[in-house]
Structures are given as C-alpha cells and as structure tokens.
Design a protein around this motif. Structure first.
Motif, mmCIF file in Angstrom:
data_model
loop_
_atom_site.group_PDB
_atom_site.id
_atom_site.type_symbol
_atom_site.label_atom_id
_atom_site.label_comp_id
_atom_site.label_asym_id
_atom_site.label_seq_id
_atom_site.Cartn_x
_atom_site.Cartn_y
_atom_site.Cartn_z
ATOM 1 N N LEU A 1 -0.035 12.134 -9.716
ATOM 2 C CA LEU A 1 -0.678 11.902 -8.436
ATOM 3 C C LEU A 1 -1.274 10.498 -8.465
ATOM 4 O O LEU A 1 -2.164 10.216 -9.272
ATOM 5 C CB LEU A 1 -1.773 12.945 -8.232
ATOM 6 C CG LEU A 1 -2.049 13.423 -6.823
ATOM 7 C CD1 LEU A 1 -0.782 13.958 -6.175
ATOM 8 C CD2 LEU A 1 -3.118 14.476 -6.827
ATOM 9 N N LEU A 2 -0.761 9.596 -7.600
ATOM 10 C CA LEU A 2 -1.228 8.211 -7.528
ATOM 11 C C LEU A 2 -2.038 8.012 -6.250
ATOM 12 O O LEU A 2 -1.649 8.490 -5.190
ATOM 13 C CB LEU A 2 -0.040 7.248 -7.447
ATOM 14 C CG LEU A 2 0.624 6.747 -8.699
ATOM 15 C CD1 LEU A 2 1.657 5.678 -8.340
ATOM 16 C CD2 LEU A 2 -0.343 6.223 -9.703
ATOM 17 N N ASP A 3 -3.130 7.253 -6.343
ATOM 18 C CA ASP A 3 -3.987 6.967 -5.192
ATOM 19 C C ASP A 3 -4.344 5.488 -5.208
ATOM 20 O O ASP A 3 -4.822 4.977 -6.220
ATOM 21 C CB ASP A 3 -5.258 7.819 -5.290
ATOM 22 C CG ASP A 3 -6.190 7.671 -4.096
ATOM 23 O OD1 ASP A 3 -5.962 6.781 -3.247
ATOM 24 O OD2 ASP A 3 -7.161 8.435 -4.016
ATOM 25 N N PRO B 1 0.824 -1.215 0.000
ATOM 26 C CA PRO B 1 0.000 0.000 0.000
ATOM 27 C C PRO B 1 0.861 1.269 0.000
ATOM 28 O O PRO B 1 1.924 1.295 0.614
ATOM 29 C CB PRO B 1 -0.807 -0.105 1.290
ATOM 30 C CG PRO B 1 -0.588 -1.471 1.822
ATOM 31 C CD PRO B 1 0.597 -2.059 1.145
ATOM 32 N N LEU B 2 0.390 2.292 -0.673
ATOM 33 C CA LEU B 2 1.128 3.554 -0.729
ATOM 34 C C LEU B 2 1.316 4.171 0.650
ATOM 35 O O LEU B 2 2.276 4.895 0.885
ATOM 36 C CB LEU B 2 0.426 4.545 -1.660
ATOM 37 C CG LEU B 2 0.436 4.186 -3.148
ATOM 38 C CD1 LEU B 2 -0.371 5.209 -3.941
ATOM 39 C CD2 LEU B 2 1.842 4.072 -3.686
ATOM 40 N N VAL C 1 -4.100 6.741 -11.377
ATOM 41 C CA VAL C 1 -3.599 8.070 -11.714
ATOM 42 C C VAL C 1 -4.738 9.065 -11.526
ATOM 43 O O VAL C 1 -5.767 8.984 -12.193
ATOM 44 C CB VAL C 1 -3.079 8.118 -13.169
ATOM 45 C CG1 VAL C 1 -2.642 9.535 -13.537
ATOM 46 C CG2 VAL C 1 -1.936 7.129 -13.360
ATOM 47 N N MET C 2 -4.572 9.995 -10.585
ATOM 48 C CA MET C 2 -5.598 10.988 -10.295
ATOM 49 C C MET C 2 -5.378 12.278 -11.089
ATOM 50 O O MET C 2 -6.319 12.979 -11.420
ATOM 51 C CB MET C 2 -5.620 11.311 -8.800
ATOM 52 C CG MET C 2 -5.835 10.105 -7.910
ATOM 53 S SD MET C 2 -7.321 9.168 -8.310
ATOM 54 C CE MET C 2 -8.580 10.302 -7.809
ATOM 55 N N ALA D 1 -3.513 5.941 0.519
ATOM 56 C CA ALA D 1 -2.763 7.206 0.529
ATOM 57 C C ALA D 1 -2.671 7.735 -0.892
ATOM 58 O O ALA D 1 -2.884 7.009 -1.855
ATOM 59 C CB ALA D 1 -1.360 7.001 1.099
ATOM 60 N N VAL D 2 -2.351 9.017 -0.972
ATOM 61 C CA VAL D 2 -2.095 9.654 -2.259
ATOM 62 C C VAL D 2 -0.624 10.049 -2.259
ATOM 63 O O VAL D 2 -0.144 10.639 -1.302
ATOM 64 C CB VAL D 2 -2.985 10.898 -2.453
ATOM 65 C CG1 VAL D 2 -2.650 11.603 -3.749
ATOM 66 C CG2 VAL D 2 -4.455 10.510 -2.413
#
Length: 78
Positions: free
Chosen positions: A35-37, A1-2, A18-19, A41-42
């Motif tokens: 921005l990765l989610d 997990p991020l 990808v946000m 987490a982001v």
C-alpha cells in the motif's frame, strides 16, 4: 502524483510512503501487496515473487519507495 496515475502498457514510475505490506503465497512463490501513499492518493502495488524476493529489504513500512511498473485497474469485487 499517485492520484494522476492511469492504466498504461508502458512502464510508469511511482513513489510514495509504504503504509502496509501483505504477503500471499501463490503457485509461483510469495508475492507482496504494498500500500503506497503520496498524500494525493493511496494505491495498491503488487510485487510478484521474483521482484519481491530481490527487493524485500527495500520495502519497509513508513519509508519512501520508488517503483517502476505497469499500471492496471483491478475492478474485481470481492
């Protein structure tokens, strides 16, 4: 997990949706700030010009992206 990604000198695999993708011109070319989610987490990921140019067709908003890179903290305040 991020949410559990920690700074490391070793390569780390990460994945998320990808946000947002922003680009910025630098002296070495165009780089991307992604921005990765993953729901935990982001995280902001930077792809420098060589990597971004070679993979720009894989970086799509609302799609899953799996990356491998070095993790570091950017604690600079603007």
């Amino acid at each position: 997990p991020l949410s559990q990604v920690e700074p490391s000198r070793d390569l780390t695999q990460m994945a998320g949706v990808v946000m947002e993708v922003r680009t910025k011109m630098t002296a070495r070319g165009k780089m991307a700030i992604i921005l990765l989610d993953d729901g935990t987490a982001v995280r902001e990921v930077t792809a420098y010009s060589e990597v971004f140019d070679a993979n720009r067709n894989k970086i799509v908003v609302d799609e899953v992206l799996v990356i491998e890179g070095k993790v570091s903290n950017d604690d600079l305040m603007e």
